[in-house]
Design a protein around this motif. Structure first.
Motif, short mmCIF file in Angstrom:
data_model
loop_
_atom_site.label_atom_id
_atom_site.label_comp_id
_atom_site.label_asym_id
_atom_site.label_seq_id
_atom_site.Cartn_x
_atom_site.Cartn_y
_atom_site.Cartn_z
N PHE A 106 -4.66 12.64 12.99
CA PHE A 106 -4.84 12.24 11.60
C PHE A 106 -3.62 12.59 10.75
CE2 PHE A 106 -6.28 13.02 7.26
CZ PHE A 106 -6.94 11.84 6.97
N LYS A 107 -3.06 13.80 10.94
CA LYS A 107 -1.92 14.20 10.10
C LYS A 107 -0.70 13.33 10.34
CE LYS A 107 -2.89 18.97 8.83
NZ LYS A 107 -2.41 20.38 8.86
N SER A 108 -0.48 12.97 11.58
CA SER A 108 0.65 12.08 11.88
C SER A 108 0.41 10.69 11.28
CB SER A 108 0.86 11.96 13.39
OG SER A 108 1.26 13.20 13.92
N ARG A 109 -0.83 10.25 11.31
CA ARG A 109 -1.16 8.95 10.71
C ARG A 109 -0.97 9.00 9.19
NH1 ARG A 109 -5.90 9.40 14.06
NH2 ARG A 109 -7.30 9.34 12.25
N GLU A 110 -1.35 10.13 8.58
CA GLU A 110 -1.18 10.27 7.15
C GLU A 110 0.30 10.31 6.77
OE1 GLU A 110 -3.88 10.73 4.41
OE2 GLU A 110 -4.30 9.32 6.04
N SER A 111 1.11 10.93 7.60
CA SER A 111 2.56 10.96 7.35
C SER A 111 3.13 9.55 7.41
CB SER A 111 3.26 11.85 8.37
OG SER A 111 2.79 13.18 8.26
N ALA A 112 2.68 8.81 8.42
CA ALA A 112 3.14 7.42 8.54
C ALA A 112 2.66 6.60 7.35
CB ALA A 112 2.63 6.82 9.84
N LYS A 113 1.43 6.87 6.90
CA LYS A 113 0.90 6.16 5.73
C LYS A 113 1.75 6.44 4.50
CE LYS A 113 -2.95 7.46 3.53
NZ LYS A 113 -4.40 7.62 3.26
N LEU A 114 2.19 7.70 4.34
CA LEU A 114 3.02 8.06 3.19
C LEU A 114 4.34 7.28 3.21
CD1 LEU A 114 3.55 9.72 0.69
CD2 LEU A 114 4.34 11.60 2.16
N ILE A 115 4.91 7.14 4.39
CA ILE A 115 6.14 6.36 4.49
C ILE A 115 5.87 4.91 4.09
CG2 ILE A 115 7.79 5.38 6.14
CD1 ILE A 115 7.91 8.03 7.52
N GLY A 116 4.70 4.38 4.52
CA GLY A 116 4.33 3.02 4.13
C GLY A 116 4.18 2.89 2.63
N GLN A 117 3.59 3.90 1.99
CA GLN A 117 3.42 3.85 0.54
C GLN A 117 4.77 3.92 -0.18
OE1 GLN A 117 0.65 7.19 0.53
NE2 GLN A 117 -0.97 5.87 -0.26
N ILE A 118 5.67 4.76 0.35
CA ILE A 118 7.01 4.84 -0.24
C ILE A 118 7.75 3.52 -0.07
CG2 ILE A 118 9.27 5.96 -0.02
CD1 ILE A 118 7.70 8.54 0.76
N LEU A 119 7.61 2.94 1.12
CA LEU A 119 8.26 1.64 1.36
C LEU A 119 7.66 0.58 0.45
CD1 LEU A 119 10.17 -0.20 2.88
CD2 LEU A 119 8.48 -0.38 4.72
N SER A 120 6.34 0.59 0.25
CA SER A 120 5.71 -0.37 -0.66
C SER A 120 6.28 -0.24 -2.06
CB SER A 120 4.19 -0.16 -0.70
OG SER A 120 3.59 -0.47 0.54
N SER A 121 6.43 1.00 -2.52
CA SER A 121 6.98 1.23 -3.86
C SER A 121 8.43 0.75 -3.95
CB SER A 121 6.91 2.72 -4.22
OG SER A 121 5.58 3.15 -4.26
N ALA A 122 9.20 1.02 -2.88
CA ALA A 122 10.61 0.59 -2.87
C ALA A 122 10.71 -0.93 -2.87
CB ALA A 122 11.32 1.18 -1.65
N LEU A 123 9.85 -1.58 -2.07
CA LEU A 123 9.85 -3.05 -2.04
C LEU A 123 9.47 -3.62 -3.40
CD1 LEU A 123 8.11 -3.66 1.41
CD2 LEU A 123 10.47 -4.22 0.84
N GLU A 124 8.46 -2.99 -4.02
CA GLU A 124 8.02 -3.46 -5.33
C GLU A 124 9.14 -3.30 -6.36
OE1 GLU A 124 4.41 -2.35 -8.39
OE2 GLU A 124 3.96 -2.48 -6.25
N PHE A 125 9.84 -2.17 -6.29
CA PHE A 125 10.95 -1.93 -7.22
C PHE A 125 12.07 -2.95 -7.01
CE2 PHE A 125 15.10 0.00 -8.08
CZ PHE A 125 14.94 0.29 -9.43
N ARG A 126 12.43 -3.18 -5.72
CA ARG A 126 13.50 -4.14 -5.43
C ARG A 126 13.10 -5.54 -5.88
NH1 ARG A 126 16.53 -1.66 -1.16
NH2 ARG A 126 16.98 0.40 -2.03
N GLN A 127 11.84 -5.93 -5.60
CA GLN A 127 11.37 -7.26 -5.98
C GLN A 127 11.36 -7.41 -7.50
OE1 GLN A 127 10.41 -9.94 -3.72
NE2 GLN A 127 10.85 -10.89 -5.69
N ASP A 128 10.86 -6.37 -8.19
CA ASP A 128 10.81 -6.42 -9.65
C ASP A 128 12.22 -6.51 -10.24
OD1 ASP A 128 8.11 -6.31 -9.52
OD2 ASP A 128 7.93 -4.20 -10.12
N GLU A 129 13.17 -5.80 -9.59
CA GLU A 129 14.56 -5.83 -10.05
C GLU A 129 15.12 -7.25 -9.93
OE1 GLU A 129 18.00 -2.50 -9.63
OE2 GLU A 129 17.32 -3.42 -7.76
N GLU A 130 14.88 -7.91 -8.77
CA GLU A 130 15.36 -9.28 -8.58
C GLU A 130 14.66 -10.23 -9.55
OE1 GLU A 130 14.90 -10.56 -4.56
OE2 GLU A 130 16.07 -8.91 -3.72
#
Length: 739
Positions: free
Chosen positions: A290-314
Motif C-alpha cells: 500500500f505505501k509503495s502504491r501511495e508513493s506512486a499515486k503521489l507522483i501521479g498527482q504531482i504529474l497531474s498538477s504539472a500537466l495542468e500547469f503546463r496546459q494552462d500556461e499554453e
C-alpha cells in the motif's frame, strides 16, 4: 453474485464496482455502523485461522481478539472513531503484526458500511520511501520540456515499483488512448506511439479511475475470493473505493492475451477529468504494498498538477493572443460603419481569433473571403446545407466530409469548419475553415470491437488476442477546434451583434427623422398637386372656348389642340402623383379578395380602353389574395394594363396571368410578348418618372410602376421583372400568406 454476461448492448454497463469478489492477496471484513460483521471474504480463514462463516454476525471485537494487538485491544474500534471525520486519510494504512508478518489495515466507507481491508506489507516496505520520493520529484520537475517531464515521471515510477514496463497513456476526445511516454526494461520493444481503442477501457472503468487513483492487479492467474454474507446484500456491496476489488474477467483475459501477469495503474487528472493513465505492466506476478502504491499515486498527482500547469500556461498564451485580436476587432466595429470593413480589411481580421487557414463573412447579401476557402459554387451548396442543418449559434466539426459528403472534393481546404450564425433569418454567417491533416495511426491490433458467441448463442465482447501493429490512415479530418477557439468565436459573435444593435439604434433614430421629413414631403406633394389643378382647369376651359371661335384658322386650332392635350396630360400626371402621395399616408386594412373576379373586371375595362380585338389573354389559376382591395385593384390594373399597352403593336399580342400558392406565399406572374425592357434598365424601373428609351412613343407618365411598388411595400410584398428588348416582359408579384 449472479453472472453478468457482457454483450454488444451492455459492454459499458458491466457492474465492475460490485463484483462480489476480491483479489486474494489480502482479505476483507465489512462491518455495519454498529460494528457487526456483515460481509467476509472467503479467504479470511487463510489469514485468521477461523472460518469466514463463523465471523458473520459477530462483533468486530472477535477479530481484534484473534489478531491480539498488544498495545490497544480495541484498536479497530478506535481507528473507526478517529478516522470517520477525515475519511480515514490520517489512519491509512495502520500497521500491525499477524502471525509474525507485518500487515496493513486500510479502512474506507461504502454506503452505510465500513470496508476493512487487510494486506501484507511486502518487502517494499523496507525501502526508504521518503528519500526516494524526494529524489523522484526533483528529477521529474527538473526539466521544463513536457516530453522530458513525462519521461522522467515514467522512470521515477519504475524506480519505485520496479515493474517491467511503465507507460504514460493519454486519452483522446473519443476515449481511445495513445502511449506518449514509457520507461521499460531494455529487452522489451517500445510501445510509444501505439493507439488502443476506447473499448479496451470502457466507460464505467474510466469513471472508477477518477475515484480510485491507483489500481493493482497482483496476479492475473490467481483465483479471486468470494465475498460471503448472511443475507442477499452481497450482490450489491459497492467496492468502488476498495483496494482489493476483484477484476472483470474480460480485463483479466485481455492482460493474459498481452502476456502480462501483473498490472498497476495511476490516474492522471486534468481539472477533475481523466487525462490519462500511468499504466504499468509486469510479465511475472508482482505485488506492491500500500505505501509503495501511495508513493506512486503521489507522483501521479504531482504529474497531474504539472500537466495542468503546463496546459494552462499554453492555453493562456493562446487566450492572450485571441483577446488582443478581439479587442482590436471590437474597436474597429465601433469605429467603422461597415461590418465587413471592420472584420476583413484591418491589420487584424477574422483569421486572428482562431487558428484557421480561411474564413468567409456572409453579411448584407455580400460574400467576403479571406485565405483559402472553397470555390463559389462549392460554397453556395455548402451554405444551402448549413441553412438546412445548422441551428446552434456556434457549430463546429473537424470532419466535414463525414457530415457533408460533397466536401470531399475540397477536403484539402475545408476538412474542418466552424460556423457562427449572425442571423439565421437573414442568412448571415461567419465560417472558418481548417485544411485536411492526413494522419497514420499505429494501433496495437485491430481497433474494432471483437465479439464471440457465448454459451447461449449470443454475441458477447471478447478481449483482443492479437496486438500486432495495425496501421490506419485517417483522411478528411482537420486539426480539432479547441475550446479556446470556440470561446473566442462566441465572444466575437457577441461583439458583432452588439455593434449591429448599436447601428440599428442609430438607424432607428435616422428613420424617425426621415419619417417626419417623408410625412412633410407627402403633405407638400398633396398640397402642390391639388393647387396645380385649378390653373389647369382654367387653361382647359379657355382652350375649349377658343376652339368654338370660327375665325381661328387651322394653324390656331392645331395649337389649341396641343394646349388641350398638354393640359390633359398634366392633369393625369398630377392625379397619379396625388395617388402616389396618398398611398404613403394610407393604412392597409387586410381583407380576403376574390382575385379571379377582380382580374376579370380589370380585363373587361381595359379591353374597352385599348381596343385590342386580336389580343389573347390567358388567365390560369387565380388564388385569393389578402390585402386592401382598392390598392390591389390599382396594382393589377397597372400591371395588366402595361402588358396590354406594350404588346398591342406586335403581330399576335398575348398576355398570360397565372397565380400559385407556396408554403408561405401567393405568387402571381403577368407575362406579355411586347417590346420588352433592356436588363440594364431593370434597376430604375420602379423609380418615379422613369420611362424606358424604347417606350417614348407609347403614352405614359412614368409614375404607375412607382405606385405599384409603393403599394406592394405597404403589403410586405415583393415585385421583380424578367425581360429583354423585343422578347416581352414578365412581372412577378409575391404576397406573404397572413396567419
Amino acid at each position: 453474485m449472479s453472472e453478468f454476461i457482457v454483450n454488444i448492448d451492455n459492454c459499458d454497463l458491466e457492474p465492475i464496482h460490485i463484483p462480489g469478489k476480491i483479489q486474494s492477496h489480502g482479505f476483507l471484513i465489512v462491518i455495519s455502523t454498529t460494528s457487526q460483521i456483515e460481509f467476509v471474504s472467503e479467504n479470511t480463514a487463510n489469514f485468521l485461522k477461523i472460518s469466514a462463516t463463523d465471523l458473520l454476525g459477530k462483533n468486530i471485537t472477535e477479530v481484534e481478539r484473534i489478531i491480539d494487538y498488544q498495545i490497544q485491544p480495541a484498536f479497530i474500534s478506535n481507528l473507526l472513531l478517529f478516522g470517520k471525520n477525515d475519511n480515514f486519510e490520517q489512519v491509512n494504512p495502520f500497521e500491525f503484526t499477524l502471525s509474525g508478518f507485518l500487515f496493513y489495515l486500510v479502512i474506507s466507507k461504502s454506503d452505510s458500511y465500513y470496508l476493512l481491508e487487510f494486506e501484507v506489507a511486502g518487502q517494499d516496505a523496507a525501502l526508504d520511501i521518503q528519500k526516494q520520493m524526494g529524489r523522484a520529484i526533483a528529477n521529474m520537475l527538473g526539466d521544463k520540456s513536457l516530453t522530458n517531464l513525462l519521461n522522467n515521471s515514467a522512470q521515477q515510477i519504475k524506480n519505485i515499483i520496479h515493474f517491467d514496463r511503465i507507460m504514460i497513456y493519454k486519452f483522446a476526445e473519443d476515449d481511445h488512448g495513445e502511449v506518449i511516454s514509457e520507461a521499460k526494461n531494455d529487452d522489451l520493444a517500445s510501445w510509444i506511439g501505439l493507439h488502443y481503442p476506447a473499448s479496451d477501457i470502457p466507460k464505467q472503468a474510466r469513471e472508477l479511475y477518477k475515484k480510485n487513483l491507483t489500481r493493482l492487479i497482483a496476479n492475473v492467474d490467481e483465483a479471486p475470493s468470494r465475498i460471503l454474507s448472511s443475507h442477499s446484500a452481497h450482490d450489491h456491496l459497492d467496492l468502488t473505493h476498495s483496494q482489493l476489488r476483484a477484476v472483470s474477467p474480460i480485463h483479466i483475459q485481455y492482460l493474459k492475451n498481452m502476456g502480462v501477469a501483473s498490472s498497476f495503474s495511476i490516474s492522471l487528472l486534468y481539472k477533475g477529468e481523466l487525462w490519462g493513465l500511468i499504466a504499468c505492466h509486469n510479465y511475472t506476478p508482482r505485488f506492491i504494498d500500500f505505501k509503495s502504491r501511495e508513493s506512486a499515486k503521489l507522483i501521479g498527482q504531482i504529474l497531474s498538477s504539472a500537466l495542468e500547469f503546463r496546459q494552462d500556461e499554453e492555453d493562456q498564451q493562446l487566450v492572450d493572443g485571441f483577446s488582443k485580436s478581439l479587442d482590436k476587432l471590437s474597436r474597429y466595429l465601433n469605429k467603422t460603419e461597415i461590418i465587413s470593413e471592420a472584420l476583413l480589411e484591418q491589420d487584424v481580421n477574422l483569421l486572428n481569433i482562431v487558428q484557421a487557414s480561411g474564413a468567409i463573412l456572409i453579411h448584407e447579401n455580400s460574400v467576403n473571403e479571406l485565405g483559402k476557402t472553397p470555390g463559389k459554387e462549392q460554397l453556395a451548396n455548402l451554405l444551402t446545407w448549413i441553412k438546412e442543418n445548422v441551428t446552434e449559434p456556434v457549430y463546429q466539426t473537424n470532419n466535414l466530409p463525414e457530415v457533408y459528403p460533397a466536401a470531399l472534393e475540397y477536403k484539402d481546404v475545408a476538412s474542418g469548419m466552424l460556423v457562427c450564425i449572425l442571423s439565421k433569418d437573414l442568412s448571415e454567417y461567419i465560417i472558418w475553415f481548417k485544411p485536411e491533416i492526413i494522419e497514420t495511426i499505429k494501433w496495437a491490433g485491430d481497433p474494432g470491437k471483437p465479439f464471440e458467441f457465448n454459451t447461449a448463442g449470443g454475441l458477447q465482447i471478447s478481449p483482443r488476442h492479437s496486438f500486432d501493429l495495425w496501421m490506419q490512415t485517417v483522411t478528411g479530418k482537420s486539426e480539432k477546434w479547441s475550446k479556446l477557439e470556440i470561446r473566442s468565436v462566441r465572444q466575437l459573435r457577441d461583439e458583432i451583434i452588439y455593434a449591429i444593435n448599436q447601428k440599428a439604434n442609430a438607424l432607428r433614430l435616422l428613420n424617425e427623422k426621415l419619417k417626419i421629413a417623408y410625412d412633410e414631403l407627402d403633405t407638400f406633394s398633396y398640397t402642390i398637386s391639388h393647387d396645380l389643378k385649378n390653373p389647369l382647369a382654367v387653361i382647359k376651359s379657355y382652350t375649349q372656348l377658343l376652339s368654338r371661335d370660327k375665325t381661328i384658322g387651322d394653324q390656331g386650332m392645331k395649337f389649341l389642340s396641343r394646349i388641350g392635350y398638354g393640359a390633359d396630360k398634366m392633369h393625369s400626371l398630377i392625379t397619379e402623383v396625388l395617388d402616389y402621395s396618398r398611398i404613403g399616408r394610407a393604412e392597409v386594412e387586410h381583407q380576403n379578395i376574390d382575385a379571379r373576379a377582380m382580374i376579370t373586371e380589370i380585363i373587361s375595362d381595359l379591353r374597352v380602353i385599348y381596343h385590342t380585338e386580336n389580343l389573347k389573354i390567358h388567365v390560369g389559376e387565380t388564388p385569393d389574395l389578402q390585402g386592401e382591395k382598392t390598392m390591389l385593384l390599382q396594382v393589377f390594373s397597372n400591371l395588366i394594363g402595361n402588358a396590354m399597352k406594350y404588346s398591342q403593336n406586335t403581330a399576335h399580342p398575348e398576355v398570360n396571368i397565372e397565380g400559385s400558392i407556396g408554403k408561405d406565399h401567393v405568387q402571381y406572374s403577368i407575362r406579355d410578348n411586347g417590346i420588352g425592357i433592356d436588363p440594364k434598365d431593370h434597376h430604375r424601373l420602379f423609380e418615379l418618372f422613369q420611362r424606358m428609351d424604347n417606350a417614348q412613343e407609347i403614352e405614359g407618365t412614368g409614375v404607375g410602376l412607382s405606385i405599384v411598388k409603393r403599394i406592394l411595400d405597404k403589403h410586405n410584398a415583393r415585385i421583380w421583372i424578367e425581360s429583354e428588348v423585343g422578347k416581352g416582359s414578365t412581372f412577378y408579384v409575391v404576397f406573404p400568406l397572413l396567419q
